[in-house]
Design an enzyme around this catalytic site. Sequence first.
Site, PDB file in Angstrom:
ATOM      1  N   ASP A  26     -21.282 -32.536   5.872  1.00  0.00           N
ATOM      2  CA  ASP A  26     -19.930 -32.447   5.313  1.00  0.00           C
ATOM      3  C   ASP A  26     -19.935 -32.344   3.790  1.00  0.00           C
ATOM      4  O   ASP A  26     -20.816 -32.885   3.115  1.00  0.00           O
ATOM      5  CB  ASP A  26     -19.132 -33.685   5.754  1.00  0.00           C
ATOM      6  CG  ASP A  26     -17.636 -33.497   5.557  1.00  0.00           C
ATOM      7  OD1 ASP A  26     -17.193 -32.349   5.405  1.00  0.00           O
ATOM      8  OD2 ASP A  26     -16.909 -34.512   5.547  1.00  0.00           O
ATOM      9  N   ASN A  74     -12.570 -27.849  14.142  1.00  0.00           N
ATOM     10  CA  ASN A  74     -12.708 -26.951  12.996  1.00  0.00           C
ATOM     11  C   ASN A  74     -12.040 -25.583  13.213  1.00  0.00           C
ATOM     12  O   ASN A  74     -11.893 -24.799  12.269  1.00  0.00           O
ATOM     13  CB  ASN A  74     -14.179 -26.769  12.597  1.00  0.00           C
ATOM     14  CG  ASN A  74     -14.788 -27.993  11.932  1.00  0.00           C
ATOM     15  OD1 ASN A  74     -15.983 -28.280  12.081  1.00  0.00           O
ATOM     16  ND2 ASN A  74     -13.982 -28.736  11.167  1.00  0.00           N
TER      17      ASN A  74
HETATM   18  C1  IPE Z   1     -16.971 -32.949  10.429  1.00  0.00           C
HETATM   19  O1  IPE Z   1     -16.475 -32.593   9.199  1.00  0.00           O
HETATM   20  C2  IPE Z   1     -17.430 -31.729  11.180  1.00  0.00           C
HETATM   21  C3  IPE Z   1     -18.586 -31.043  10.637  1.00  0.00           C
HETATM   22  C4  IPE Z   1     -19.277 -31.378   9.592  1.00  0.00           C
HETATM   23  C5  IPE Z   1     -19.015 -29.884  11.378  1.00  0.00           C
HETATM   24  P1  IPE Z   1     -14.911 -32.307   8.960  1.00  0.00           P
HETATM   25  O2  IPE Z   1     -14.790 -31.901   7.557  1.00  0.00           O
HETATM   26  O3  IPE Z   1     -14.419 -31.374   9.990  1.00  0.00           O
HETATM   27  O4  IPE Z   1     -14.291 -33.737   9.234  1.00  0.00           O
HETATM   28  P2  IPE Z   1     -12.908 -34.344   8.746  1.00  0.00           P
HETATM   29  O5  IPE Z   1     -11.854 -33.344   9.075  1.00  0.00           O
HETATM   30  O6  IPE Z   1     -13.013 -34.571   7.287  1.00  0.00           O
HETATM   31  O7  IPE Z   1     -12.774 -35.620   9.493  1.00  0.00           O
HETATM   32  C1  IPE Z   2     -18.538 -29.196   6.394  1.00  0.00           C
HETATM   33  O1  IPE Z   2     -18.002 -29.017   5.134  1.00  0.00           O
HETATM   34  C2  IPE Z   2     -18.667 -27.902   7.157  1.00  0.00           C
HETATM   35  C3  IPE Z   2     -17.788 -27.809   8.332  1.00  0.00           C
HETATM   36  C4  IPE Z   2     -16.953 -28.700   8.732  1.00  0.00           C
HETATM   37  C5  IPE Z   2     -17.882 -26.597   9.101  1.00  0.00           C
HETATM   38  P1  IPE Z   2     -16.425 -28.918   4.897  1.00  0.00           P
HETATM   39  O2  IPE Z   2     -16.042 -27.504   4.993  1.00  0.00           O
HETATM   40  O3  IPE Z   2     -15.717 -29.838   5.807  1.00  0.00           O
HETATM   41  O4  IPE Z   2     -16.335 -29.412   3.418  1.00  0.00           O
HETATM   42  P2  IPE Z   2     -15.181 -30.302   2.792  1.00  0.00           P
HETATM   43  O5  IPE Z   2     -15.115 -31.557   3.608  1.00  0.00           O
HETATM   44  O6  IPE Z   2     -13.926 -29.506   2.879  1.00  0.00           O
HETATM   45  O7  IPE Z   2     -15.632 -30.551   1.399  1.00  0.00           O
HETATM   46 MG    MG Z   3     -15.169 -31.790   5.637  1.00  0.00          MG
END
Ligand code: IPE
Ligand code: IPE
Ligand code: MG
Length: 257
Positions: A26, A74
């Site tokens: 993340d 997602n």
């Molecule tokens: C968790 O991250 C899912 C992945 C890293 C694939 P998210 O960015 O989707 O989680 P939330 O929405 O902050 O809980």
């Molecule tokens: C994790 O990074 C990747 C996925 C969830 C696919 P994010 O895209 O959630 O990154 P932030 O949380 O917005 O910084």
């Molecule tokens: Mg995220």
Amino acid sequence: MRKLFKKTQSAWEPEKLPRHIAIVMDGNGRWAKKRSLPRTAGHAAGAETFRRIATYCKNIGIEYLTVYAFSTENWKRPPEEVEKIMQLLEKYIIEALGKMERDKVRMKFLGDVAVLSPRLRELVAKAEKLSKTFEGVQVNVCLNYGSRDEIIRAVKRYTADQIIESNASTESTKNMEETIGSLTEEKFSKYLYTADIPDPDLIIRPSGEHRVSNFLLWQSAYSEYYFTDVLWPDFNEKELDNAIIAYQSRERRYGAI
Ligand code: IPE
Ligand code: IPE
Ligand code: MG
């Protein structure tokens, strides 16, 4: 300074390594935002970090590495972002296929892959098939994975199997009560995507978020969590060392004393 860095690098004990490390990758979007780049650039950088960390895990002798790449939630993101993530996954698998014989990494994909594009589905199946017998690290990529979805699917499949079994049975005595009573944690686990994979010992969540986000709810019953503010694209070998060091300082009691 250099000496201190070196010491930290080797500060974990090789005989107490976690067998299975799981990571919520993340922080890609925030990493990009900080650099005034599009979010997709963050995902590309995050994919690089994944390659690096998978190689490091293999080199230090971790048996299982599970990464959360795309959740069932997602899909709520803009289609362009989802598309880019899928493209990066395709790219990763194509590269992995190219160096499979050399790397000997066993690959598995956990999640509902049925709804992915035919091309990605084909690559996933190919990578799993070709790497099946490799005995190095096993890398599990959670793709369209959601733990609640996984549990519901397991319940449905278990129930369906019981119905088939009882229809096939010649004994009319196999009643509903017996069926329900025979379900154990061990049997149920076999219906999850993670069947035959030991539970994660250590779960790492970078990016400063302190939540589980639907990741391995069943499997994490006794996992050790490690949180860090570092954004996933900035995560590196040293960060993993720190997580392992923290893990090794914990006392796992499993409810005993
Ligand atoms: C968790 O991250 C899912 C992945 C890293 C694939 P998210 O960015 O989707 O989680 P939330 O929405 O902050 O809980
Ligand atoms: C994790 O990074 C990747 C996925 C969830 C696919 P994010 O895209 O959630 O990154 P932030 O949380 O917005 O910084
Ligand atoms: Mg995220």
